[in-house]
Scaffold this motif. Structure first.
Motif, mmCIF file in Angstrom:
data_model
loop_
_atom_site.group_PDB
_atom_site.id
_atom_site.type_symbol
_atom_site.label_atom_id
_atom_site.label_comp_id
_atom_site.label_asym_id
_atom_site.label_seq_id
_atom_site.Cartn_x
_atom_site.Cartn_y
_atom_site.Cartn_z
ATOM 1 N N HIS A 65 6.370 1.961 -4.850
ATOM 2 C CA HIS A 65 4.988 2.308 -4.537
ATOM 3 C C HIS A 65 4.326 2.855 -5.799
ATOM 4 C CE1 HIS A 65 2.438 4.023 -0.994
ATOM 5 N NE2 HIS A 65 1.698 3.387 -1.870
ATOM 6 N N GLY A 66 3.190 2.290 -6.171
ATOM 7 C CA GLY A 66 2.481 2.748 -7.358
ATOM 8 C C GLY A 66 1.387 3.749 -7.035
ATOM 9 N N ASP A 67 0.341 3.280 -6.392
ATOM 10 C CA ASP A 67 -0.817 4.129 -6.070
ATOM 11 C C ASP A 67 -1.129 4.016 -4.584
ATOM 12 O OD1 ASP A 67 -0.882 3.648 -8.816
ATOM 13 O OD2 ASP A 67 -3.062 3.737 -8.935
ATOM 14 N N GLN A 68 -1.806 5.033 -4.083
ATOM 15 C CA GLN A 68 -2.269 4.993 -2.695
ATOM 16 C C GLN A 68 -3.573 5.759 -2.599
ATOM 17 O OE1 GLN A 68 -0.554 3.393 -0.188
ATOM 18 N NE2 GLN A 68 -2.206 3.834 1.247
ATOM 19 N N ARG A 69 -4.531 5.200 -1.863
ATOM 20 C CA ARG A 69 -5.817 5.895 -1.689
ATOM 21 C C ARG A 69 -6.394 5.606 -0.309
ATOM 22 N NH1 ARG A 69 -11.533 4.190 -4.202
ATOM 23 N NH2 ARG A 69 -12.742 5.774 -3.100
ATOM 24 N N PHE A 70 -7.034 6.629 0.264
ATOM 25 C CA PHE A 70 -7.732 6.507 1.546
ATOM 26 C C PHE A 70 -9.181 6.938 1.340
ATOM 27 C CE2 PHE A 70 -3.318 7.672 2.287
ATOM 28 C CZ PHE A 70 -2.896 6.797 3.277
ATOM 29 N N GLY A 103 -6.533 10.141 -3.071
ATOM 30 C CA GLY A 103 -5.757 9.131 -3.779
ATOM 31 C C GLY A 103 -4.752 9.756 -4.730
ATOM 32 N N VAL A 104 -3.615 9.091 -4.898
ATOM 33 C CA VAL A 104 -2.585 9.563 -5.834
ATOM 34 C C VAL A 104 -1.921 8.372 -6.515
ATOM 35 C CG1 VAL A 104 -2.036 11.542 -4.331
ATOM 36 C CG2 VAL A 104 -0.575 9.515 -4.271
ATOM 37 N N ARG A 105 -1.281 8.681 -7.653
ATOM 38 C CA ARG A 105 -0.374 7.723 -8.300
ATOM 39 C C ARG A 105 1.015 8.351 -8.303
ATOM 40 N NH1 ARG A 105 -2.246 4.706 -13.501
ATOM 41 N NH2 ARG A 105 -3.118 3.502 -11.786
ATOM 42 N N PHE A 106 2.007 7.577 -7.857
ATOM 43 C CA PHE A 106 3.381 8.078 -7.813
ATOM 44 C C PHE A 106 4.032 7.814 -9.169
ATOM 45 C CE2 PHE A 106 2.201 6.628 -3.549
ATOM 46 C CZ PHE A 106 2.306 7.817 -2.852
#
Lengths: 148, 130
Positions: free
Chosen positions: A86-91, B72-75
């Motif tokens: 998993h790289g990035d996640q945004r809501f 939002g985040v970057r892991f």
């Protein structure tokens, strides 16, 4: 790992509606240690102007992760799931998810790149109610690690 | 303005519970055998579990369970969770970057485990409780 860049801009058909259950929200909230009454008690949620218990901010991933199989498992795109991180996640929220929502996901591939032997895939999932009310837009970037 | 640091303990039991609740049963989050086979030091937390804990911190700072407008985040670094009673700890802190005219507050968030940052570009926009 080379992903097919011609997939950029592709939009998939809407997923079957996901029925958001009160107990599923409670289970998810409990699993992350979120004790706010609005996640557990319908009266507390209604006092804040919501129709039923609301979900914590990252809950939509339960729905979008299942919906993203449409993309991940598309053999033409060529994602090797065992190499995915998993790289990035945004809501980006229009409103919180609440119990009783029937949610439909529309997946769009926004970006496909290959860098340093790794593949990068950014998807946007527009989550709306079956009646067409926008609820949340969810972006996810995955990295498909190359064979080092 | 800096917001007070919040600390979250993470154990293997938490990962198992999160796997069940989220539907993410990737074995790197519960099997040392699988995790080490793919080159990890051991079982790691789901990135989305770490993000969920940060979400708890953000809603606590905002003072409202429905405060989050954008998140939002970057892991960047895995959170390794040893098979011990103590597990590990994630520390979450934030600074207020901006309060907009329409009443939204933008936060820059830092999450660390054993002193190392595990996220980058972690940002939240919230509607603070009055």
């Amino acid at each position: 790992m080379s992903l097919d860049p011609s997939f950029v801009g592709r939009t998939y058909p809407p997923t079957a509606p996901y029925q958001v259950g009160r107990e599923k929200i409670r289970e998810f909230a409990t699993a992350i240690g979120a004790t706010d009454p609005a996640y557990h008690d319908p009266e507390a949620a209604r006092a804040l102007g919501h129709p039923d218990v609301i979900a914590p901010p990252t809950f939509p991933v339960v729905v979008t992760m299942a919906a993203s199989r449409q993309i991940i498992e598309d053999p033409a795109l060529g994602v090797d799931y065992s190499r995915v991180v998993h790289g990035d996640q945004r809501f980006a929220y229009t409103r919180p998810v609440a119990a009783g929502d029937e949610l439909v996901c529309v997946n769009t591939i926004e970006e496909v790149t290959t860098r340093g032997g790794h593949g990068f895939l950014t998807t946007r999932t527009d989550v709306s109610t079956a009646a067409g009310e926008q609820v949340v837009a969810v972006w996810s970037k995955i990295v498909v690690r190359g064979e080092a | 303005m800096e917001l007070p640091t919040q600390t979250f303990r993470v154990t293997r039991a938490d990962l198992v519970r999160y796997a069940g609740a989220s539907g993410d049963f990737n074995p790197i989050h519960w099997s040392d055998r699988t995790a080490t086979k793919v080159g990890l030091p051991g079982v790691i937390a789901h990135g989305m579990f770490t993000m969920a804990l940060v979400g708890r911190a953000v809603t606590a700072w905002a003072g409202a369970p429905d405060a989050v407008v954008d998140f939002g985040v970057r892991f960047t670094r895995p959170v390794v969770v040893p098979d011990t009673d103590e597990g590990t700890e994630i520390e979450v802190s934030a600074v207020v970057k901006e309060v907009t005219e329409d009443g939204l507050t933008r936060l820059d968030v830092t999450a660390t485990c054993l002193g190392e940052k595990v996220l980058s570009q972690a940002r939240a926009t919230v509607r603070m409780a009055r």
